[in-house]
Design a protein around this motif. Structure first.
Motif, mmCIF file in Angstrom:
data_model
loop_
_atom_site.group_PDB
_atom_site.id
_atom_site.type_symbol
_atom_site.label_atom_id
_atom_site.label_comp_id
_atom_site.label_asym_id
_atom_site.label_seq_id
_atom_site.Cartn_x
_atom_site.Cartn_y
_atom_site.Cartn_z
ATOM 1 N N ARG A 1 -0.005 7.189 -65.723
ATOM 2 C CA ARG A 1 -1.555 7.749 -65.315
ATOM 3 C C ARG A 1 -2.171 7.154 -64.269
ATOM 4 N NH1 ARG A 1 -4.969 10.600 -68.748
ATOM 5 N NH2 ARG A 1 -3.701 10.509 -70.537
ATOM 6 N N LYS A 2 -2.132 5.700 -64.287
ATOM 7 C CA LYS A 2 -2.589 5.184 -63.073
ATOM 8 C C LYS A 2 -1.576 4.304 -62.467
ATOM 9 C CE LYS A 2 -6.371 1.666 -62.380
ATOM 10 N NZ LYS A 2 -7.429 0.740 -63.202
ATOM 11 N N GLU A 3 -1.319 4.637 -60.964
ATOM 12 C CA GLU A 3 -0.542 3.956 -60.367
ATOM 13 C C GLU A 3 -1.033 3.886 -58.555
ATOM 14 O OE1 GLU A 3 3.918 4.828 -58.461
ATOM 15 O OE2 GLU A 3 3.211 6.119 -59.820
ATOM 16 N N VAL A 4 -0.922 2.664 -58.403
ATOM 17 C CA VAL A 4 -1.558 2.333 -56.980
ATOM 18 C C VAL A 4 -0.376 1.787 -56.060
ATOM 19 C CG1 VAL A 4 -3.733 1.977 -58.105
ATOM 20 C CG2 VAL A 4 -2.221 0.039 -57.755
ATOM 21 N N ASP B 1 -3.881 -4.438 -63.146
ATOM 22 C CA ASP B 1 -2.547 -5.246 -64.257
ATOM 23 C C ASP B 1 -1.853 -4.039 -64.458
ATOM 24 O OD1 ASP B 1 -4.384 -7.276 -64.356
ATOM 25 O OD2 ASP B 1 -5.347 -6.811 -66.138
ATOM 26 N N GLY B 2 -0.468 -4.477 -64.326
ATOM 27 C CA GLY B 2 0.470 -3.511 -64.746
ATOM 28 C C GLY B 2 1.994 -3.981 -64.285
ATOM 29 N N MET B 3 2.932 -2.888 -64.234
ATOM 30 C CA MET B 3 4.302 -3.383 -63.897
ATOM 31 C C MET B 3 4.549 -2.805 -62.500
ATOM 32 S SD MET B 3 7.910 -1.922 -65.644
ATOM 33 C CE MET B 3 7.581 -2.943 -67.111
ATOM 34 N N LEU B 4 5.473 -3.729 -61.891
ATOM 35 C CA LEU B 4 5.768 -3.500 -60.272
ATOM 36 C C LEU B 4 7.079 -2.330 -60.521
ATOM 37 C CD1 LEU B 4 5.773 -6.820 -58.472
ATOM 38 C CD2 LEU B 4 4.429 -4.953 -58.118
ATOM 39 N N LEU B 5 6.516 -1.160 -60.073
ATOM 40 C CA LEU B 5 7.636 -0.091 -60.095
ATOM 41 C C LEU B 5 8.359 -0.253 -58.901
ATOM 42 C CD1 LEU B 5 5.498 2.993 -61.172
ATOM 43 C CD2 LEU B 5 6.720 1.498 -62.698
ATOM 44 N N ASP B 6 8.008 -0.644 -57.701
ATOM 45 C CA ASP B 6 8.848 -0.730 -56.548
ATOM 46 C C ASP B 6 8.296 -1.682 -55.648
ATOM 47 O OD1 ASP B 6 10.941 -0.040 -54.745
ATOM 48 O OD2 ASP B 6 9.776 1.448 -53.838
ATOM 49 N N VAL B 7 9.222 -2.542 -54.965
ATOM 50 C CA VAL B 7 8.823 -3.311 -53.683
ATOM 51 C C VAL B 7 9.592 -2.921 -52.631
ATOM 52 C CG1 VAL B 7 8.469 -5.768 -53.040
ATOM 53 C CG2 VAL B 7 8.007 -5.141 -55.331
ATOM 54 N N PRO B 8 9.250 -2.041 -52.016
ATOM 55 C CA PRO B 8 9.902 -1.282 -50.908
ATOM 56 C C PRO B 8 9.999 -2.032 -49.411
ATOM 57 C CG PRO B 8 7.720 -0.343 -50.729
ATOM 58 C CD PRO B 8 7.750 -1.343 -52.053
ATOM 59 N N VAL B 9 9.480 -3.317 -49.439
ATOM 60 C CA VAL B 9 9.831 -4.329 -48.166
ATOM 61 C C VAL B 9 10.536 -5.438 -48.629
ATOM 62 C CG1 VAL B 9 7.542 -3.595 -47.475
ATOM 63 C CG2 VAL B 9 7.566 -5.403 -48.615
ATOM 64 N N THR C 1 3.198 0.253 -47.613
ATOM 65 C CA THR C 1 3.234 -0.085 -48.959
ATOM 66 C C THR C 1 4.136 -1.338 -49.137
ATOM 67 O OG1 THR C 1 2.916 2.174 -49.625
ATOM 68 C CG2 THR C 1 3.681 0.596 -51.317
ATOM 69 N N ILE C 2 3.351 -2.373 -49.572
ATOM 70 C CA ILE C 2 4.012 -3.718 -50.047
ATOM 71 C C ILE C 2 4.554 -3.487 -51.685
ATOM 72 C CG2 ILE C 2 3.596 -6.025 -50.410
ATOM 73 C CD1 ILE C 2 3.335 -5.286 -47.576
ATOM 74 N N ALA C 3 3.674 -3.040 -52.390
ATOM 75 C CA ALA C 3 4.288 -2.910 -53.631
ATOM 76 C C ALA C 3 3.552 -1.660 -54.443
ATOM 77 C CB ALA C 3 4.138 -3.827 -54.588
ATOM 78 N N ALA C 4 4.295 -0.982 -55.278
ATOM 79 C CA ALA C 4 3.644 0.053 -56.297
ATOM 80 C C ALA C 4 3.528 -0.472 -57.635
ATOM 81 C CB ALA C 4 4.601 1.307 -56.215
ATOM 82 N N VAL C 5 2.416 -0.444 -58.044
ATOM 83 C CA VAL C 5 1.909 -1.137 -59.323
ATOM 84 C C VAL C 5 1.305 -0.096 -60.289
ATOM 85 C CG1 VAL C 5 0.714 -2.890 -60.634
ATOM 86 C CG2 VAL C 5 1.298 -3.206 -58.343
ATOM 87 N N ALA C 6 1.822 0.120 -61.676
ATOM 88 C CA ALA C 6 1.488 1.093 -62.486
ATOM 89 C C ALA C 6 1.261 0.427 -64.110
ATOM 90 C CB ALA C 6 2.430 2.375 -62.702
ATOM 91 N N ASP C 7 0.404 1.112 -64.593
ATOM 92 C CA ASP C 7 -0.246 0.597 -65.994
ATOM 93 C C ASP C 7 0.994 1.550 -66.739
ATOM 94 O OD1 ASP C 7 -0.682 0.298 -68.506
ATOM 95 O OD2 ASP C 7 -2.862 0.745 -68.279
ATOM 96 N N MET C 8 1.963 0.974 -67.255
ATOM 97 C CA MET C 8 3.167 1.611 -68.155
ATOM 98 C C MET C 8 2.842 2.185 -69.448
ATOM 99 S SD MET C 8 5.264 2.570 -65.865
ATOM 100 C CE MET C 8 6.658 2.925 -66.896
ATOM 101 N N ARG C 9 1.718 1.295 -70.013
ATOM 102 C CA ARG C 9 1.429 1.554 -71.416
ATOM 103 C C ARG C 9 0.479 2.991 -71.409
ATOM 104 N NH1 ARG C 9 -2.399 -3.632 -71.875
ATOM 105 N NH2 ARG C 9 -2.943 -2.639 -69.800
#
Length: 364
Positions: A58-61, A182-190, A207-215
């Motif tokens: 639901r929330k990904e940045v 707060d969340g899980m790192l889905l991807d670190v593309p660099v 993009t340095i990292a994609a962070v999302a709340d996996m809960r």
């Protein structure tokens, strides 16, 4: 010649007589057709439609850098749990020489102005001590000195920011990238050594990292326009995820788009549903899923196989056995269907035997 023709006629006549005799003999020994029948039964019928889509947070940045440069350090990797404000990466700034030159020029100008203001203040301090000038005039030169000192410090900080991305005065370093949620790192593309571009009004940045709340996960899918009118918010969904066999997840419909989209020649409406997970459940972002949406549900209703129905001018009917292998047409009123079984509202009872079209019982 006449004898030959007469002989041929007799041979053909005898052949036809023999064939007809054999045909009627076989027909008399053929078993009669016995049609198969089935009785109506009680069952639960669930009418549903299917929407295809995927599971997403639901929330990904997307975390981006405030400065351009080269990735010098990476402190995390994909899959890690991070907190808001946690350091993710450090950027080595490659200064723009034009900006550095402008900052140095501003610093030199600020130093000259400050030195001049300092000399003036020193001179007027002596005059004020000798009671030659008024206190008001002395304060004016002191205020000018303070302003020039602040301008010098600002020029020094500006040069340091241009060169290093940080200033001693603020204690904040713009060349360090922190997690914003707060969340899980889905991807670190660099990777370390990757050149990146800063985020600004004209560029979205690297993009340095994609962070999302996996809960908090949602199902996002699309449904055909012929079915969207039957949907309502808070309807139950059953999610089947292709990558997770043997599990069905519950979801609750929370959004139906007011506008459809043209896709492959058909209008489809986006929908979103909240995925209801247990504490032990873990679903990866991006899984494809199918959602069974329950449109209607009836328990303990009288039903028959839908294939047993026949139609005459849009009126459904069945053939009911009135005597052994004797059938009569009977109109029925139907209810909901799940594609296999169909509800019979009226016209049949449990004791009736309904003819199964195109199905016979083999005779021994």
């Amino acid at each position: 010649m006449k004898k030959v023709l007469l002989g041929l006629f007799i041979v053909v006549f005898l052949g036809l007589s023999g064939w007809l005799g054999y045909y009627f003999y076989k027909k008399s020994n053929t078993d009669p057709v016995v049609y198969k029948t089935e009785a109506p039964f009680e069952t639960e019928i669930v009418k549903k439609t299917v929407a295809t889509g995927s599971i997403v947070p639901r929330k990904e940045v997307q975390v981006k850098s405030q400065v351009s440069g080269i990735v010098e350090e990476l402190y995390v990797e994909a899959g890690q749990i991070v907190k808001k404000g946690q350091l993710l990466a450090k950027i080595r700034i490659v200064p723009n020489m034009v900006s550095v030159n402008d900052a140095q020029t501003q610093l030199q100008t600020a130093k000259l102005n400050f030195d001049e203001a300092k000399q003036e203040l020193k001179r007027y301090e002596q005059l004020y001590a000798q009671k030659v000038i008024a206190e008001q005039e002395f304060r004016k030169y002191k205020a000018d000195y303070n302003l020039k000192r602040e301008a010098l410090q600002a020029a020094e900080n500006n040069l340091q920011l241009v060169r290093e991305g940080a200033s001693r005065r603020s204690g904040v370093s713009s060349n360090q990238v922190y997690s914003t949620i707060d969340g899980m790192l889905l991807d670190v593309p660099v990777k370390v050594g990757t050149s990146i571009i800063e985020r600004n009004n004209f560029n979205e940045g690297t993009t340095i990292a994609a962070v999302a709340d996996m809960r908090s996960l949602v199902f996002e899918g699309k449904i055909d326009e012929s079915e969207v009118g039957k949907l309502k918010e808070n309807m139950d969904l059953l999610l089947t995820i292709g990558a997770i066999e043997g599990r069905v997840f519950n979801a609750k419909l929370e959004y139906i788009a007011p506008k459809g989209l043209l896709e492959e020649g058909a209008i489809k409406f986006p929908i979103r549903a909240k995925v209801l997970l247990d504490d032990k459940d873990f679903i990866r972002a991006g899984y494809s899923a199918n959602a069974d949406i329950v449109l209607d549900k009836r328990a303990k209703v009288l039903a028959i196989k839908e294939s047993m129905l026949k139609f005459e001018k849009d009126q459904p009917y069945v053939e009911v056995e009135t005597a052994p292998q004797q059938f009569e047409k009977r109109n029925v009123k139907t209810g909901i269907s799940d594609g296999i079984n169909i509800e019979i509202v009226s016209g049949l009872s449990k004791n009736d035997k309904v003819k199964v079209p195109d199905a016979t019982i083999a005779q021994l």
